[in-house]
Design a protein around this motif. Structure first.
Motif, mmCIF file in Angstrom:
data_model
loop_
_atom_site.group_PDB
_atom_site.id
_atom_site.type_symbol
_atom_site.label_atom_id
_atom_site.label_comp_id
_atom_site.label_asym_id
_atom_site.label_seq_id
_atom_site.Cartn_x
_atom_site.Cartn_y
_atom_site.Cartn_z
ATOM 1 N N GLY A 149 0.812 -1.211 0.000
ATOM 2 C CA GLY A 149 0.000 0.000 0.000
ATOM 3 C C GLY A 149 0.846 1.262 0.000
ATOM 4 N N LEU A 150 1.931 1.268 0.790
ATOM 5 C CA LEU A 150 2.835 2.415 0.801
ATOM 6 C C LEU A 150 3.499 2.597 -0.563
ATOM 7 C CD1 LEU A 150 4.600 2.125 4.285
ATOM 8 C CD2 LEU A 150 2.782 3.699 3.605
ATOM 9 N N ALA A 151 3.917 1.472 -1.163
ATOM 10 C CA ALA A 151 4.547 1.561 -2.480
ATOM 11 C C ALA A 151 3.560 2.082 -3.527
ATOM 12 C CB ALA A 151 5.070 0.183 -2.892
ATOM 13 N N ALA A 152 2.311 1.654 -3.456
ATOM 14 C CA ALA A 152 1.307 2.139 -4.411
ATOM 15 C C ALA A 152 1.050 3.628 -4.223
ATOM 16 C CB ALA A 152 0.013 1.352 -4.231
ATOM 17 N N ALA A 153 0.967 4.064 -2.970
ATOM 18 C CA ALA A 153 0.754 5.494 -2.715
ATOM 19 C C ALA A 153 1.921 6.324 -3.240
ATOM 20 C CB ALA A 153 0.566 5.732 -1.220
ATOM 21 N N TYR A 154 3.143 5.827 -3.040
ATOM 22 C CA TYR A 154 4.313 6.552 -3.549
ATOM 23 C C TYR A 154 4.307 6.596 -5.073
ATOM 24 C CZ TYR A 154 9.128 7.696 -4.678
ATOM 25 O OH TYR A 154 10.255 8.286 -5.208
ATOM 26 N N ALA A 155 3.927 5.481 -5.725
ATOM 27 C CA ALA A 155 3.891 5.452 -7.191
ATOM 28 C C ALA A 155 2.863 6.435 -7.735
ATOM 29 C CB ALA A 155 3.581 4.032 -7.670
ATOM 30 N N LEU A 156 1.684 6.495 -7.100
ATOM 31 C CA LEU A 156 0.656 7.424 -7.559
ATOM 32 C C LEU A 156 1.087 8.876 -7.373
ATOM 33 C CD1 LEU A 156 -2.513 5.599 -6.178
ATOM 34 C CD2 LEU A 156 -1.782 5.764 -8.553
ATOM 35 N N THR A 157 1.815 9.134 -6.279
ATOM 36 C CA THR A 157 2.293 10.502 -6.039
ATOM 37 C C THR A 157 3.414 10.868 -7.009
ATOM 38 O OG1 THR A 157 1.704 10.299 -3.705
ATOM 39 C CG2 THR A 157 3.215 12.073 -4.308
ATOM 40 N N ALA A 158 4.367 9.949 -7.207
ATOM 41 C CA ALA A 158 5.513 10.237 -8.065
ATOM 42 C C ALA A 158 5.130 10.323 -9.530
ATOM 43 C CB ALA A 158 6.580 9.159 -7.873
ATOM 44 N N SER A 159 3.985 9.731 -9.921
ATOM 45 C CA SER A 159 3.598 9.745 -11.327
ATOM 46 C C SER A 159 3.299 11.158 -11.834
ATOM 47 C CB SER A 159 2.365 8.854 -11.531
ATOM 48 O OG SER A 159 1.244 9.376 -10.833
ATOM 49 N N ARG A 160 3.056 12.101 -10.933
ATOM 50 C CA ARG A 160 2.767 13.463 -11.364
ATOM 51 C C ARG A 160 3.956 14.122 -12.041
ATOM 52 N NH1 ARG A 160 -0.188 15.650 -5.811
ATOM 53 N NH2 ARG A 160 -1.908 14.122 -5.801
ATOM 54 N N ARG A 161 5.142 13.671 -11.706
ATOM 55 C CA ARG A 161 6.355 14.274 -12.271
ATOM 56 C C ARG A 161 6.839 13.553 -13.526
ATOM 57 N NH1 ARG A 161 7.441 14.051 -6.675
ATOM 58 N NH2 ARG A 161 8.809 12.248 -6.974
ATOM 59 N N LEU A 162 6.105 12.555 -13.970
ATOM 60 C CA LEU A 162 6.518 11.780 -15.140
ATOM 61 C C LEU A 162 5.789 12.269 -16.378
ATOM 62 C CD1 LEU A 162 6.439 8.210 -13.534
ATOM 63 C CD2 LEU A 162 8.446 9.655 -13.920
ATOM 64 N N PRO A 163 6.359 12.025 -17.558
ATOM 65 C CA PRO A 163 5.659 12.400 -18.804
ATOM 66 C C PRO A 163 4.376 11.600 -18.972
ATOM 67 C CG PRO A 163 7.655 11.144 -19.265
ATOM 68 C CD PRO A 163 7.702 11.481 -17.813
ATOM 69 N N GLY A 164 3.477 12.098 -19.816
ATOM 70 C CA GLY A 164 2.131 11.569 -19.945
ATOM 71 C C GLY A 164 1.987 10.066 -20.042
ATOM 72 N N PRO A 165 2.472 9.393 -21.100
ATOM 73 C CA PRO A 165 2.254 7.944 -21.232
ATOM 74 C C PRO A 165 2.832 7.152 -20.064
ATOM 75 C CG PRO A 165 3.011 8.897 -23.310
ATOM 76 C CD PRO A 165 3.166 9.962 -22.273
ATOM 77 N N LEU A 166 4.051 7.496 -19.643
ATOM 78 C CA LEU A 166 4.665 6.776 -18.540
ATOM 79 C C LEU A 166 3.900 7.010 -17.245
ATOM 80 C CD1 LEU A 166 6.962 5.008 -17.546
ATOM 81 C CD2 LEU A 166 8.358 7.070 -17.237
ATOM 82 N N ALA A 167 3.388 8.220 -17.055
ATOM 83 C CA ALA A 167 2.621 8.518 -15.848
ATOM 84 C C ALA A 167 1.374 7.644 -15.764
ATOM 85 C CB ALA A 167 2.239 9.996 -15.827
ATOM 86 N N TRP A 168 0.679 7.452 -16.893
ATOM 87 C CA TRP A 168 -0.524 6.628 -16.879
ATOM 88 C C TRP A 168 -0.198 5.167 -16.599
ATOM 89 C CZ3 TRP A 168 -5.044 8.415 -16.049
ATOM 90 C CH2 TRP A 168 -5.385 9.700 -16.459
ATOM 91 N N ILE A 169 0.936 4.688 -17.110
ATOM 92 C CA ILE A 169 1.347 3.305 -16.834
ATOM 93 C C ILE A 169 1.623 3.116 -15.343
ATOM 94 C CG2 ILE A 169 3.147 1.594 -17.239
ATOM 95 C CD1 ILE A 169 3.405 2.696 -20.078
ATOM 96 N N VAL A 170 2.354 4.083 -14.759
ATOM 97 C CA VAL A 170 2.672 3.998 -13.326
ATOM 98 C C VAL A 170 1.401 4.090 -12.496
ATOM 99 C CG1 VAL A 170 3.884 5.146 -11.437
ATOM 100 C CG2 VAL A 170 5.009 4.861 -13.655
ATOM 101 N N ARG A 171 0.480 4.966 -12.896
ATOM 102 C CA ARG A 171 -0.772 5.091 -12.145
ATOM 103 C C ARG A 171 -1.592 3.809 -12.209
ATOM 104 N NH1 ARG A 171 -2.052 10.962 -14.778
ATOM 105 N NH2 ARG A 171 -0.567 12.174 -13.511
#
Length: 401
Positions: free
Chosen positions: A191-213
């Motif tokens: 759960g902590l890792a998922a929360a961090y991934a969702l937060t960090a995805s804001r700084r990623l470019p569009g396609p990669l951000a959606w994959i991480v989310r």
């Protein structure tokens, strides 16, 4: 004097205005739901009960997580001591360690003889050729083992070896994240890792951000529900994605209930969503027509997998059905003319357990419907039982003529 007007102010404020409108609409709908003059009081009480239940669940979950973290911490400390101080173990202790380790990597550990002298392990006997290298390396990694003398005989074909007969399977440890049920610590970490991934995805470019989310959302759902992803999505889940089980106690003997449920005749009478049930001449197959979404009839066939006369029926849908499922109905004699009826079924709705959760949120909860159906079955059987008893008392049998 001219006034400067920012032409981009309107479009830039549109998302915030839409959010505000959405929040306002949700708040209004919630207020109308809870403050309804006719049902508002019962709804508010139900919300309070659910909030209290959720609070208890969170408190219990925190206690379980705390114990699990403590136990794992102590286990990690013991593992560290074993790796450091375990090298000083005598030959007897080392022999037991080798036997335990072989059980994880050899399918027939009884076919291997272990002897230890001066921390040198001698292995004799028989094993499968495909297991040899893995087992040898595992024994070599045991703390305190100086050398491994492998005198065993690997066999490619075990058909002629008596000690390798039977179906064996190595008990290799399964990584935590590959298990069906995650421990509290694994769920917390995921759960902590998922929360961090969702937060960090804001700084990623569009396609990669959606994959991480998407990956973060999948891990979060897995940690929250503690269900494998195939059961959450319904993909490759077979007939098991959602489990539903309920029971009711009826004032009637088992034989009276069995007469009604054994040929499925009572289901169309007590279940509003069941239009028709017909059994095949041989009794092994049943044809059902039930109420589907938007009232559209759905037909499916089910085959019996178990029939214990007077006690239990089990069935499963035939291959290729829209909703794959299995189920069972069991009668337990409670004595004094009372019977406990236990119903359990597992099914795979559209998008698996996630679809079940959405349906439950919208009011189409199979567990709730099953409880209602069992309550109707209870009333139906008890009324029929009362009519029979009244008929017997009102029409005594004449003896002689």
């Amino acid at each position: 004097m001219s006034t400067f007007r920012d032409e981009t102010a309107g479009p830039s404020r549109l998302p915030s205005l839409l959010k505000a409108a959405g929040v306002g609409a949700c708040a209004g709908a919630a207020a109308a739901y809870l403050l309804d003059p006719a049902r508002g009081r019962a709804r508010r009480a139900r919300v309070r009960d659910k909030a209290a239940h959720a609070t208890h669940e969170m408190r219990d979950g925190a206690a379980v997580l705390s114990r699990d973290l403590g136990n794992r911490g102590r286990g990690a400390g013991a593992e560290l001591r074993y790796r450091i101080a375990g090298r000083s173990a005598d030959d007897r202790v080392l022999s037991e360690r080798v036997r335990a380790e072989l059980g994880r990597h050899v399918s027939h550990p009884h076919a291997v003889r272990v002897s230890v002298h001066d921390h040198v392990v001698t292995l004799e006997g028989d094993l499968l050729a495909e297991e040899e290298e893995h087992a040898r390396k595992a024994v070599r990694r045991i703390p305190g083992v100086k050398a491994v003398d492998a005198r065993w005989i690997p066999h490619i074909d075990p058909s002629g070896v008596p000690t390798l007969q039977g179906r064996g399977r190595p008990r290799e440890p399964v990584p935590e994240l590959r298990q069906q049920r995650w421990s509290p610590t694994a769920r917390f970490g995921a759960g902590l890792a998922a929360a961090y991934a969702l937060t960090a995805s804001r700084r990623l470019p569009g396609p990669l951000a959606w994959i991480v989310r998407a990956a973060g959302a999948a891990v979060a759902a897995r940690a929250l529900t503690n269900l494998p992803l195939r059961r959450l999505t319904g993909i490759n889940a077979g007939r098991r994605a959602v489990d539903v089980a309920e029971a009711v106690e009826i004032t009637a003997p088992p034989e009276a209930i069995w007469k009604l449920v054994s040929d499925y005749s009572v289901f169309a009478e007590v279940m509003p969503d069941v239009y028709e049930v017909r059994r095949s001449p041989d009794g092994g197959l049943s044809h059902w027509m039930i109420k589907g979404p938007a009232g559209v009839p759905i037909r499916f066939d089910a085959t019996e997998t178990k029939r214990d006369e007077g006690k239990e029926i089990a069935w499963k849908s035939t291959e290729g059905q829209l909703i794959a499922h299995t189920g069972s109905l069991r009668l337990v004699d409670r004595g004094r003319g009372r019977t406990r009826v236990q119903v359990r079924f597992t099914y795979n709705p559209v998008v698996g357990a996630a679809g079940h959760a959405i349906a439950k949120l919208l009011g189409a909860d199979p567990g709730h419907k099953l409880r209602q159906d069992l309550a109707r079955l209870k009333r139906h059987v008890e009324r029929a039982q009362q009519r029979r008893e009244t008929g017997r008392r009102g029409h005594p049998v004449a003896v002689g003529s």
